[in-house]
Motif scaffolding. Structure first.
Motif, mmCIF file in Angstrom:
data_model
loop_
_atom_site.group_PDB
_atom_site.id
_atom_site.type_symbol
_atom_site.label_atom_id
_atom_site.label_comp_id
_atom_site.label_asym_id
_atom_site.label_seq_id
_atom_site.Cartn_x
_atom_site.Cartn_y
_atom_site.Cartn_z
ATOM 1 N N LEU A 651 0.827 -1.210 0.000
ATOM 2 C CA LEU A 651 0.000 0.000 0.000
ATOM 3 C C LEU A 651 0.861 1.259 0.000
ATOM 4 O O LEU A 651 0.379 2.350 -0.296
ATOM 5 N N ASP A 653 3.541 1.479 -1.951
ATOM 6 C CA ASP A 653 4.320 1.453 -3.186
ATOM 7 C C ASP A 653 4.302 2.819 -3.879
ATOM 8 O O ASP A 653 3.342 3.583 -3.751
ATOM 9 N N TRP A 656 0.837 3.905 -8.298
ATOM 10 C CA TRP A 656 -0.548 3.818 -7.839
ATOM 11 C C TRP A 656 -1.228 2.521 -8.267
ATOM 12 O O TRP A 656 -2.110 2.015 -7.573
ATOM 13 N N ARG A 659 -0.519 -0.008 -5.639
ATOM 14 C CA ARG A 659 -1.337 0.281 -4.449
ATOM 15 C C ARG A 659 -2.794 -0.133 -4.681
ATOM 16 O O ARG A 659 -3.452 -0.690 -3.800
ATOM 17 N N ASP A 689 -5.832 7.158 -5.219
ATOM 18 C CA ASP A 689 -6.096 5.963 -4.423
ATOM 19 C C ASP A 689 -7.534 5.857 -3.920
ATOM 20 O O ASP A 689 -7.929 4.815 -3.380
#
Length: 784
Positions: A651, A653, A656, A659, A689
């Motif tokens: 999460l 990383d 994106w 993630r 996110d």
């Protein structure tokens, strides 16, 4: 007695009439609208939604519910809001009471709500013009822009609204200016003068939209035409394209227009090239005048040649004058071949003779000629069948190849194609065999003839036969020929035979052993095709696992990757295979690594012994490998705590997409991933996110005490959704979230929303370990 009976009957009649009247009154439309209006004010979301959907069906008859519908414009639920707005739009000009609330919605932060509110105001029509005109001076640029949008839909009032919107072109905000010119562009002749003036704007989008609007004007002054000519050289590509299209209906001399179009065909920007094509189409029969200029471009560099071919293709038969030039360009070994072939196909049947004549000199580009011929379609069938008896072997071969590419292949070509199987030309025999294989059914006579050609002395003919018989709908005839070809002396024939057996699917399962043997072939292409075919048989090819596992050590990385892919599809649980795949996770070639990861993921928990090697890839330089490792761990590792820990690591990383994949996999774990809640909640503040984090939090539907600090902070956020998630998840924590009670109670008391107040109270009850339903019952008992 008669009088008594008559009086009794009269009394019954009265009662019956009263009953009918009562029944009719109960079902009066007005009562239904009133009931729906009340439901639209309900605290229950589903009740409000149901009412909103029912009201929109009533159209203008929903007018008595206008007050409730106006309240619906304040609803936080998107469905209730949308259906309320739609109902107001269907009521039309009688919904003037909704104008002010809709004007307010023009400033909504939700772009969709602004857009819909503008559209609804346009449907109300004349009554909303005064308020919309005033909104053009509002301090909110979003409201001014949306007001211009709404006015643009009122084309019936274009003469009245043109000067109003012309003033808005001086607005300080570029979005307002652009929305205003867009509205004016839809007003047609009434806005011609304003649009002409806007061609001189400093705003490139205003210039482009103004030019687009003038394209529909029946005539423009010469001064405006000259300005459009200048704009074809504008620094902005949108302006150049719009100006060119606007010039087509003007009185500009055709030679001058053709010159401008030809220049635009090779513009660096694709949007301008597309505008040139549209301009050519708008020329109609006059488009033939562009052909010489486009022919000249075919000899230019690759980009110009491709653009010219595309433009000629859009002209269809009007480009027939370019046939010879296109064929000459097609004969060149360039990348533009497919585009040129499509252009020739679109010219149609008139191009067939020239294409067949060119076949005698086609050489290595003969397939391009066949592609162009086939693309012409039904109009080319008769000349192609005639060409099968042409004196030129090349023309006959090209015709056979073209017929083979047609879908469906014409029945009338069957006999002359079959006769071509006996010709001395290797290329013609091969082309005829491939064409015959495209027929859905063949007589046994022709199948036998194909079987004989499977032993032809020429390898290209044998390969063509194998390709043909593999596509026959009689596996009992195809399979023996294909199996025999597995031992052919030519590698291309052996590869084709394996591909053919793979096409037979279930009918070829008995040949899995022979295909497995091909994994040891001396030719790498045969080995690759064999591995791919075995993968296609999935679990039925498990007997091939050992041979494919050995192939994981091949010196050729592409073969190692192919073997890994096949093993993943087969789904073996052999410890030796799993170990070999785990070793390939650390392969020097990244494609092999990815193939091994994918295979282990498909094998699932049986590959758990490889998780350590997979986890090492979470720090790899390539994000696609990191994402693949995330997915593999989620599917393979059976220790939920370890899985959650590794995924939580991802999460954070830098990419994106990694993630996102980690959040999705954590969501799939449900409450087993509640340790990820603090990080997922923090991810809600990152636009990239948000969607993945929101989905994961909904799926996990739980939280532990470690999440309390971040959730407590979330309660104070300015973002309404963030506050809602924080409140919801604190309730899931339960008694361990007591530290949040003071804040929750304060926010409960401060909010003016009844629904939010009830939500806060529900969370408080969950933390205080109360049963909300029994608590509600207690309150009802007390009230009673």
């Amino acid at each position: 007695m008669a009088i008594q009976r008559w009086m009794a009957m009269q009394r019954l009649a009265v009662i019956w009439v009263l009953a009918l009247g009562s029944f009719a009154c109960a079902d009066q439309p007005g009562d239904r609208v009133e009931s729906l209006a009340n439901d639209l004010k309900s605290v229950e979301l589903q009740t409000r939604r149901d009412a909103a959907y029912e009201l929109v069906k009533l159209g203008h008859d929903a007018l008595p519910a206008i007050d409730a519908l106006i309240l619906g414009l304040d609803d936080q639920d998107g469905q209730v809001w949308m259906q309320s707005a739609m109902t107001i739009a269907r009521i039309g000009s009688d919904a003037s009471a909704a104008i002010d609330p809709l004007i307010e919605n023009l400033g909504n932060r939700d772009q969709q709500r602004r857009y819909r509110a503008a559209w609804v105001l346009a449907q109300i029509g004349q009554p909303s013009i005064e308020a919309l005109t005033a909104a053009l001076s509002d301090e909110s640029s979003q409201r001014r822009s949306a007001a211009a949008d709404a006015l643009g839909w009122m084309t019936d009032h274009s003469s009245e609204l043109t000067p109003v919107l012309a003033t808005a072109l001086e607005d300080s905000d570029p979005d307002v200016r652009r929305q205003s010119i867009k509205a004016l562009a839809g007003f047609g002749v009434d806005a011609t003068d304003v649009l002409s003036t806007a061609l001189h704007s400093d705003d490139e989008q205003v210039r482009a939209i103004a030019a687009s609007g003038l394209a529909t004007s029946p005539a423009v002054p010469d001064s405006v035409r000259d300005r459009l000519i200048e704009l074809t050289a504008d620094t902005d590509s949108g302006v150049r394209g719009a100006a060119l299209i606007a010039l087509v209906p003007t009185n500009l001399p055709r030679p001058q227009l053709i010159e401008l179009i030809a220049a635009a065909v090779t513009d660096d920007e694709s949007s301008v090239r597309s505008a040139a094509v549209l301009a050519i189409r708008k020329l109609g029969p006059d488009s033939q005048l562009v052909v010489p200029a486009l022919i000249a471009l075919l000899d230019q560099d690759a980009d110009k040649s491709r653009a010219a071919a595309f433009a000629l293709g859009t002209m269809g038969a009007n480009a027939s004058g370019a046939t010879d030039a296109l064929i000459t360009a097609l004969m060149q070994p360039t990348d533009q071949g497919p585009e040129i072939a499509r252009a020739l196909s679109r010219i149609g049947s008139s191009a067939v003779p020239a294409l067949l004549r060119a076949s005698s000199d086609a050489g290595p580009v003969a397939s391009r000629l066949a592609e162009a011929l086939a693309g012409i379609g039904p109009a080319a069938i008769t000349p192609l069948i005639d060409a099968l008896n042409d004196e030129s072997i090349e023309a006959r071969t090209s015709a056979a190849r073209a017929l083979a590419e047609m879908k469906p292949i014409p029945p009338a070509a069957l006999e002359p194609l079959a006769q071509s199987l006996d010709h001395e030309s290797n290329d013609l025999r091969a082309a005829a065999a491939i064409a015959l294989g495209r027929y859905p059914t063949l007589d046994s006579e022709w199948i036998a003839k194909l079987g004989q050609l499977a032993n032809d002395p020429q390898a290209n003919v044998r390969a063509a036969v194998i390709l043909a018989v593999a596509k026959l709908d009689t596996p009992e005839n195809s399979k023996p020929i294909l199996l025999n070809a597995l031992s052919d002396s030519d590698a291309s024939v052996r590869s084709q035979a394996i591909n053919g057996l793979a096409i037979l699917e279930d009918d070829a399962k008995s040949a899995i052993g022979q295909i497995t043997g091909a994994l040891a072939d001396s030719d790498p292409q045969v080995r690759r095709v064999a591995a791919q075919a075995l993968g296609g048989f999935a679990a039925d090819a498990r007997e091939s696992s050992a041979a494919l596992t050995a192939m994981l050590r091949d010196n050729d990385p592409s073969l190692r990757a192919t073997a890994a892919e096949a093993l993943g599809k087969i789904g073996t649980d052999s410890p030796e295979t799993i170990q070999a795949l785990s070793d390939r996770v650390a392969d020097a070639n990244e494609w092999v690594q990815l193939a091994a990861l994918t295979a282990l993921t498909e094998i699932g928990p049986a590959a758990k012994s490889g998780v350590d090697q997979i986890a090492a890839l979470l720090n790899h330089d390539r994000s696609d490998l990191r994402s693949a490792a995330v997915k593999a761990i989620a599917k393979i590792e059976t220790d939920k705590a370890r899985t959650a820990g590794l995924l939580i690591q991802s999460l954070g990383d830098s990419e994106w997409t990694v993630r996102r994949d980690a959040a999705i996999e954590l969501g799939e774990m449900g409450s087993d991933a509640k340790a990820a809640v603090p990080i997922l909640f923090a991810m809600l503040e990152n636009e990239q996110d948000q969607d993945a984090a929101r989905g994961a939090l909904r799926a996990i539907d739980d939280a532990g005490p470690e999440a309390v600090p971040v959730l407590l902070a979330g309660l104070e956020s300015d973002d309404r959704r963030l506050r809602f998630y924080a409140m919801f998840l604190l309730g899931k924590v339960g008694p361990d979230a007591k530290a949040a009670l003071p804040t929750l109670k304060r926010l409960r008391d401060e909010t003016e929303s009844k629904r939010f107040r009830e939500s806060f109270q529900k969370t408080i009850d969950q933390i205080e370990a109360k049963d909300p339903e029994s608590d509600s019952q207690e309150k009802q008992d007390e009230d009673g």
